[in-house]
Design a protein around this motif. Structure first.
Motif, PDB file in Angstrom:
ATOM      1  N   SER A 135       0.920  -1.293  -0.067  1.00 32.10           N
ATOM      2  CA  SER A 135      -0.025   0.140   0.098  1.00 32.10           C
ATOM      3  C   SER A 135       0.953   1.210   0.074  1.00 32.10           C
ATOM      4  CB  SER A 135      -0.906   0.125   1.296  1.00 32.10           C
ATOM      5  OG  SER A 135      -1.843   1.360   1.223  1.00 32.10           O
ATOM      6  N   GLU A 289      -5.368  -5.712   3.540  1.00 28.99           N
ATOM      7  CA  GLU A 289      -5.366  -4.396   3.220  1.00 28.99           C
ATOM      8  C   GLU A 289      -5.240  -3.731   4.652  1.00 28.99           C
ATOM      9  OE1 GLU A 289      -4.886  -2.789  -0.112  1.00 28.99           O
ATOM     10  OE2 GLU A 289      -4.016  -1.565   1.548  1.00 28.99           O
ATOM     11  N   ASP A 291      -5.375  -0.734   5.742  1.00 27.72           N
ATOM     12  CA  ASP A 291      -5.987   0.420   6.144  1.00 27.72           C
ATOM     13  C   ASP A 291      -7.506   0.717   5.577  1.00 27.72           C
ATOM     14  OD1 ASP A 291      -4.982   2.453   3.009  1.00 27.72           O
ATOM     15  OD2 ASP A 291      -5.527   0.400   3.071  1.00 27.72           O
ATOM     16  N   ILE A 292      -7.867  -0.729   5.438  1.00 30.21           N
ATOM     17  CA  ILE A 292      -9.236  -1.050   5.504  1.00 30.21           C
ATOM     18  C   ILE A 292      -9.970  -0.520   6.678  1.00 30.21           C
ATOM     19  CG2 ILE A 292     -11.325  -2.596   5.317  1.00 30.21           C
ATOM     20  CD1 ILE A 292      -9.761  -3.896   3.297  1.00 30.21           C
ATOM     21  N   TYR A 339      -7.728   0.545  -9.578  1.00 33.73           N
ATOM     22  CA  TYR A 339      -7.174   0.737  -8.294  1.00 33.73           C
ATOM     23  C   TYR A 339      -7.379   2.250  -7.981  1.00 33.73           C
ATOM     24  CZ  TYR A 339      -3.892   1.185  -4.215  1.00 33.73           C
ATOM     25  OH  TYR A 339      -3.234   1.342  -3.087  1.00 33.73           O
ATOM     26  N   ARG A 343      -9.970   3.459  -4.332  1.00 33.89           N
ATOM     27  CA  ARG A 343      -9.629   4.034  -3.346  1.00 33.89           C
ATOM     28  C   ARG A 343     -10.165   5.455  -3.305  1.00 33.89           C
ATOM     29  NH1 ARG A 343      -5.535   1.637  -0.737  1.00 33.89           N
ATOM     30  NH2 ARG A 343      -6.148   3.056   0.859  1.00 33.89           N
ATOM     31  N   HIS A 348     -11.741  -0.239  -1.331  1.00 35.68           N
ATOM     32  CA  HIS A 348     -10.646  -1.032  -1.046  1.00 35.68           C
ATOM     33  C   HIS A 348     -10.495  -2.277  -2.309  1.00 35.68           C
ATOM     34  CE1 HIS A 348      -9.991   1.034   2.619  1.00 35.68           C
ATOM     35  NE2 HIS A 348     -11.203   0.762   2.647  1.00 35.68           N
ATOM     36  N   THR A 350      -8.696  -6.059  -3.563  1.00 31.62           N
ATOM     37  CA  THR A 350      -8.005  -7.106  -3.125  1.00 31.62           C
ATOM     38  C   THR A 350      -7.638  -7.819  -4.496  1.00 31.62           C
ATOM     39  OG1 THR A 350      -9.820  -8.444  -2.827  1.00 31.62           O
ATOM     40  CG2 THR A 350      -8.695  -7.528  -1.039  1.00 31.62           C
TER      41      THR A 350
END
Length: 516
Positions: A135, A289, A291-292, A339, A343, A348, A350
């Motif tokens: 990230s 991830e 910062d989810i 992406y 964001r 998010h 994956t």
């Protein structure tokens, strides 16, 4: 040696409730006790572990080193491992190897010398660290990409503006052809920077409250025809799906990118699955991830049964210009755009893939409850060929880039306006305070000094109510503008822009009585 009585009951309680694996072995490395966490971690039953060498819990290379450490300790008393926490590898019953943190201590139990090992599984930690590193790398690339695209937007503004000025001043048919070819190429450059801005999360999104099922069904009706009969598209949409706040046009683009990538990965035939469901993010997903934000999401899965992706390809999949399809003309911007869109939408993404098994992308968008107002719109289209002229009103041009400022002044003058210019928000505000009469302030958003575009707009309109404001920026960023706006809602003309767009925005301000 097995403790009994009250001491034994207490030890058994401690072992059974401990979250970490605990193993007790004798001086020969034979396992004497193992708690439930240890059995679960290494996939052995208690009976299978007791009486066995601790070496069964290690890869062979580590087991050889362990025997050497123990022999050296017995001979010299030198503590190479004892009392020192260290990261090692463990081996389960099925021979799979995984990372561990080991803390080893020793004690005497009666006439026996015993060793106590406390072990913690680091698999989750390593996944978290890898996700964080990925990230951070993408964020760094995004910041660099956004800055480069911003600078190119300024350059393209100058190029496009000068070409349009030449076209408007009368040229021969041969010159006109050259100018229009150059304009077409400049527009392609603008399109490229726009796609880079999407990756950098600095694009101009128009989010509305939508049902993902509706958007996906409309997009898939187009994709089924585009893919052809040799590909099967299956859908698995849950009956009850929360709505999300996203830009439906960008979602359609993202779904098309993912689907066409899947087609290329599947070869001449294949099967694609599009699924949508509500999902709650918990710690299991945090490892993917970091910062989810925990909460309720709507997940869109796009899965194919194609060739899959290598570890290296997965690691770099979202980087701009990285492509595995260079021979077939891939630009490497498709996944980067997906992406950035996800964001910037507060969501998010994956990626799961195995070689020869297929690939699955998960797009997670924050679920909304109740009714929420719509934001943005579908965008304005026009067919007018003429540029609406001004009537001699004065426009104060505020721009820190000298070349862009010079061009902006010339463009506005050619539209029939008078101009004044300033290189910063502070200078522009002082000019107004000193008595400059302006009908419109045309200001860049990001500038040096104490006043950015929003600040200038707020102070200028507060002191001079008649003044209209039009902001412009190479950063088409919801995040940046949101942080700068302090609750203000100003329309922004994004660079590079066409002369027609500038003219119509100025005319709209001067005719509708609005200052924003």
């Amino acid at each position: 040696m097995q403790p009994d009585g009250q001491e034994g009951a207490l030890l058994n309680a401690l072992l059974s409730t401990a979250a970490d694996a605990i193993i007790v072995s004798d001086s020969d490395g034979i396992i004497q006790r193992a708690n439930e966490a240890a059995c679960h971690l290494f996939q052995y039953s208690t009976e299978e572990m007791l009486g066995q060498s601790v070496n069964i819990l290690m890869p062979q290379a580590l087991a050889d080193l362990h025997d050497g450490f123990m022999q050296q300790y017995a001979e010299t008393g030198e503590k190479r491992v004892l009392g020192i926490g260290r990261d090692v590898e463990g081996q389960r019953k099925d021979k799979s190897v995984f990372p561990l943190h080991l803390l080893l201590g020793e004690t005497n139990a009666g006439d026996q010398h015993m060793f106590v090992a406390i072990l913690r599984d680091l698999t989750h930690n390593h996944a978290t660290q890898n996700a964080l590193a990925r990230s951070q790398r993408l964020d760094a690339i995004g910041q660099m990409t956004g800055g480069i695209a911003h600078d190119f937007n300024n350059l393209l503004t100058v190029v496009i503006g000068n070409l349009e000025l030449m076209e408007m001043r009368g040229v021969t048919s041969g010159q006109l052809s050259l100018i229009r070819d150059a304009l077409d190429s400049a527009e392609l450059g603008a399109d490229l920077t726009a796609r880079l801005m999407v990756f950098a999360r600095k694009s101009n999104l128009r989010p509305v409250e939508v049902d993902l099922k509706d958007v996906c069904e409309k997009t898939l009706s187009i994709l089924r025809r585009a893919l052809g009969s040799t590909y099967t598209i299956r859908t698995d949409f849950a009956a009850d799906i929360s709505k999300v706040m996203i830009d439906p046009v960008q979602l359609q683009s993202a779904l098309m990118n993912l689907t066409l990538n899947a087609r290329d990965a599947m070869g001449p035939t294949g099967e694609l699955l599009i699924s949508i469901a509500n999902i709650t993010i918990d710690d299991t997903y945090m490892a993917q991830e970091t910062d989810i934000t925990p909460g309720d999401y709507v997940r869109l899965f796009v899965s194919d049964n194609g060739a899959g992706m290598s570890i290296e390809a997965q690691r770099r999949a979202f980087e701009p210009f990285f492509t595995t399809k260079s021979e077939s003309g891939g630009t490497g911007l498709g996944l980067a755009m997906v992406y950035g869109f996800v964001r910037q939408s507060g969501g998010h993404i994956t990626l799961y893939s195995e070689l020869d098994l297929g690939t699955s992308f998960g797009l997670y968008f924050p679920a909304i409850s109740g009714t929420q107002g719509k934001a943005g719109g579908s965008g304005r289209e026009h067919t007018e060929d003429t540029v609406p002229p001004g009537k001699g009103q004065t426009v104060l041009v505020v721009e820190d880039n000298p070349k862009v400022r010079k061009l902006s002044v010339q463009r506005i003058r050619d539209l029939g306006f008078k101009t004044a210019e300033a290189s910063s928000g502070d200078e522009a505000y002082q000019m107004l305070r000193d008595g400059l009469h302006a009908d419109v302030v045309f200001s860049d958003l990001v500038m040096p000094g104490s006043l950015n575009g929003y600040d200038l707009a707020a102070k200028a309109t507060a002191d001079f109510p008649h003044l209209k404001v039009l902001l412009t920026s190479g950063y088409a960023s919801d995040v940046v503008t949101g942080k700068m706006s302090r609750g203000q809602d100003h329309d922004i003309l994004h660079k590079p822009y066409r002369q027609w767009d500038l003219a119509t925005r100025l005319q709209a301000l001067l005719t509708d009585g609005s200052g924003v």
